[in-house]
Scaffold this motif. Structure first.
Motif, PDB file in Angstrom:
ATOM      1  N   UNK A  25      -1.388  14.016  -0.104  1.00 20.06           N
ATOM      2  CA  UNK A  25      -2.292  12.992  -0.612  1.00 20.06           C
ATOM      3  C   UNK A  25      -2.122  11.673   0.134  1.00 20.06           C
ATOM      4  N   UNK A  26      -0.884  11.353   0.508  1.00 20.77           N
ATOM      5  CA  UNK A  26      -0.596  10.035   1.085  1.00 20.77           C
ATOM      6  C   UNK A  26      -0.394  10.031   2.594  1.00 20.77           C
ATOM      7  N   UNK A  27      -0.063  11.187   3.179  1.00 17.95           N
ATOM      8  CA  UNK A  27       0.221  11.221   4.620  1.00 17.95           C
ATOM      9  C   UNK A  27      -0.905  10.658   5.501  1.00 17.95           C
ATOM     10  N   UNK A  28      -2.182  10.876   5.167  1.00 17.99           N
ATOM     11  CA  UNK A  28      -3.232  10.338   6.040  1.00 17.99           C
ATOM     12  C   UNK A  28      -3.209   8.816   6.182  1.00 17.99           C
ATOM     13  N   UNK A  29      -2.467   8.130   5.310  1.00 21.43           N
ATOM     14  CA  UNK A  29      -2.495   6.659   5.305  1.00 21.43           C
ATOM     15  C   UNK A  29      -1.169   6.028   5.731  1.00 21.43           C
ATOM     16  N   UNK A  52       8.274   2.572   2.958  1.00 24.72           N
ATOM     17  CA  UNK A  52       9.031   3.465   2.074  1.00 24.72           C
ATOM     18  C   UNK A  52       8.996   2.973   0.635  1.00 24.72           C
ATOM     19  N   UNK A  53       9.105   1.656   0.446  1.00 26.03           N
ATOM     20  CA  UNK A  53       9.001   1.096  -0.903  1.00 26.03           C
ATOM     21  C   UNK A  53       7.631   1.371  -1.512  1.00 26.03           C
ATOM     22  N   UNK A  54       6.597   1.256  -0.689  1.00 28.08           N
ATOM     23  CA  UNK A  54       5.231   1.499  -1.157  1.00 28.08           C
ATOM     24  C   UNK A  54       5.064   2.938  -1.629  1.00 28.08           C
ATOM     25  N   UNK A  55       5.526   3.890  -0.836  1.00 24.47           N
ATOM     26  CA  UNK A  55       5.378   5.300  -1.203  1.00 24.47           C
ATOM     27  C   UNK A  55       6.204   5.644  -2.433  1.00 24.47           C
ATOM     28  N   UNK A  56       7.385   5.045  -2.544  1.00 25.47           N
ATOM     29  CA  UNK A  56       8.208   5.282  -3.732  1.00 25.47           C
ATOM     30  C   UNK A  56       7.525   4.718  -4.980  1.00 25.47           C
ATOM     31  N   UNK A  75      -3.233   2.488  -2.465  1.00 24.78           N
ATOM     32  CA  UNK A  75      -2.012   2.340  -1.668  1.00 24.78           C
ATOM     33  C   UNK A  75      -1.947   0.979  -0.987  1.00 24.78           C
ATOM     34  N   UNK A  76      -3.099   0.488  -0.517  1.00 21.08           N
ATOM     35  CA  UNK A  76      -3.111  -0.849   0.087  1.00 21.08           C
ATOM     36  C   UNK A  76      -2.772  -1.921  -0.942  1.00 21.08           C
ATOM     37  N   UNK A  77      -3.203  -1.734  -2.169  1.00 22.56           N
ATOM     38  CA  UNK A  77      -2.847  -2.682  -3.227  1.00 22.56           C
ATOM     39  C   UNK A  77      -1.334  -2.738  -3.403  1.00 22.56           C
ATOM     40  N   UNK A  78      -0.703  -1.559  -3.483  1.00 13.88           N
ATOM     41  CA  UNK A  78       0.749  -1.513  -3.658  1.00 13.88           C
ATOM     42  C   UNK A  78       1.453  -2.131  -2.455  1.00 13.88           C
ATOM     43  N   UNK A  79       1.039  -1.726  -1.238  1.00 13.18           N
ATOM     44  CA  UNK A  79       1.695  -2.211  -0.020  1.00 13.18           C
ATOM     45  C   UNK A  79       1.571  -3.724   0.119  1.00 13.18           C
ATOM     46  N   UNK A  80       0.373  -4.257  -0.139  1.00  9.94           N
ATOM     47  CA  UNK A  80       0.151  -5.697   0.007  1.00  9.94           C
ATOM     48  C   UNK A  80       1.025  -6.477  -0.957  1.00  9.94           C
ATOM     49  N   UNK A  81       1.082  -6.048  -2.198  1.00  5.27           N
ATOM     50  CA  UNK A  81       1.882  -6.785  -3.180  1.00  5.27           C
ATOM     51  C   UNK A  81       3.371  -6.645  -2.920  1.00  5.27           C
ATOM     52  N   UNK A  82       3.792  -5.509  -2.400  1.00  2.98           N
ATOM     53  CA  UNK A  82       5.202  -5.355  -2.015  1.00  2.98           C
ATOM     54  C   UNK A  82       5.542  -6.313  -0.869  1.00  2.98           C
ATOM     55  N   UNK A  83       4.626  -6.444   0.084  1.00  4.87           N
ATOM     56  CA  UNK A  83       4.849  -7.368   1.198  1.00  4.87           C
ATOM     57  C   UNK A  83       4.924  -8.819   0.706  1.00  4.87           C
ATOM     58  N   UNK A  84       4.039  -9.182  -0.200  1.00  4.89           N
ATOM     59  CA  UNK A  84       4.050 -10.550  -0.740  1.00  4.89           C
ATOM     60  C   UNK A  84       5.348 -10.816  -1.503  1.00  4.89           C
ATOM     61  N   UNK A  85       5.818  -9.823  -2.236  1.00  5.95           N
ATOM     62  CA  UNK A  85       7.105  -9.983  -2.924  1.00  5.95           C
ATOM     63  C   UNK A  85       8.240 -10.171  -1.931  1.00  5.95           C
TER      64      UNK A  85
END
Length: 349
Positions: A25-29, A52-56, A75-85
């Motif tokens: 489900x997630x590998x394409x991204x 790795x944090x995003x996928x977890x 996934x972009x929502x999770x990744x972006x907010x993890x980066x901002x944190x």
């Protein structure tokens, strides 16, 4: 089974604890998410960690995913907010600036600037793994430009939230409403942040470099790069200056020192980089969509060549407009380059 049914089946299986379904489900991204994190953070290592944090976080939060947005947008929502944190956490730590004391005193720079001391080059080998996915219709930047060093440096000048908004809107082409949802904000706030970010970026970036740079791997680019490499390896400062634009910049992350123009750059090359007949071997590679080299210094007493970082060239027309030497030899492994070479093992250009 169509694509939607296939996705729904994988999602149901992943929610049931099927790790292989989650991977499918997630590998394409994965690769595009890593580049997204790199744009926002400026560090390849940090981008790898945040991916790795995003996928977890996605794995743990699958039950909360309601499917109103696409898996990619989620996934972009999770990744972006993890980066901002991560940026908020790093802002509370003192900057880790490199010591300015070398073997010999460095010349007075043209300017000292708080450039991102953490900036790292991104190997083109990793960019080649990106899926052939066109950005949204509202995107303003092509892939090549959105990973260039000039863009990355300018992007790091923005406050974190503006940085995220600009990347999501102008690089990836997400709609304003999608970005507002990702950032738990409003469309008005997103539009305001985007306007300010665009003004800052326009002031930081030069249109001339991106409009006149030769195409990657074109005959013009290969000619300039080969002439530069031959002159650098010979220690021929005069020929090097002929290949540089009058307003050329020399920077050396993580040092916050910048040298501009023939006089300043020529003096630095003569007295520091190529002093005392120091000789280099430049091994071609590519970084951030630009020609680059793994730089190795010859040891006159042994057949060993010692790593001296990554040198990235920014071209304008038929000349070199900027030289960026990344001093951390640890990045060489990401380019498939060793820490040292024997003279007989130098690959041909």
């Amino acid at each position: 089974m169509d694509a939607t049914e296939d996705r729904d089946a994988l999602l149901a299986a992943a929610r049931g604890g099927d790790g292989e379904a989650f991977r499918l489900l997630t590998d394409p991204y994965r690769h595009e998410l890593q580049v997204h994190c790199y744009r926002i953070l400026g560090s390849v290592q940090d981008a790898e960690d945040l991916l790795q944090e995003t996928l977890l976080a996605a794995w743990r939060g699958l039950r909360g995913y309601e499917g109103r947005a696409s898996v990619r947008a989620w996934l972009y929502r999770i990744a972006t907010n993890r980066c901002l944190n991560a940026l908020r956490d790093s802002a509370r730590r003192p900057l880790d600036r490199a010591a300015l004391h070398g073997e010999v005193p460095l010349p007075e720079p043209t300017r000292r600037r708080g450039r991102p001391t953490w900036l790292e080059p991104y190997p083109d080998l990793l960019l080649e793994e990106l899926p052939d996915r066109a950005p949204g219709p509202e995107a303003r930047y092509e892939m090549r430009e959105s990973v260039s060093l000039a863009f990355l440096v300018a992007l790091q000048e923005l406050p974190p939230r503006q940085r995220a908004v600009l990347v999501l809107r102008d690089v990836l082409g997400f709609r304003g409403a999608e970005v507002a949802d990702m950032l738990d904000s409003t469309e008005g706030a997103v539009a305001s942040a985007l306007k300010r970010a665009r003004l800052t970026l326009a002031a930081e970036m030069s249109d001339a470099d991106r409009d006149t740079a030769p195409l990657p791997d074109s005959p013009d680019e290969r000619r300039i790069v080969e002439e530069f490499a031959r002159a650098f390896e010979r220690g021929d400062v005069g020929t090097l200056l002929e290949l540089l634009t009058d307003d050329v910049w020399l920077t050396m992350p993580p040092l916050p020192l910048e040298y501009q123009g023939h006089a300043a750059v020529g003096h630095f090359l003569s007295t520091i980089a190529l002093r005392d007949r120091r000789r280099y071997v430049l091994v071609p590679t590519r970084a951030n969509g630009q020609p680059a080299f793994g730089a190795y210094v010859q040891d006159p007493r042994t057949p060993i060549l010692h790593a001296h970082g990554i040198l990235v060239l920014t071209l304008r027309g038929g000349q070199v407009a900027a030289m960026t030497r990344f001093m951390d030899t640890g990045v060489l492994s990401r380019f498939g380059l060793p820490r040292s070479l024997r003279r007989g093992d130098v690959p041909p250009r």
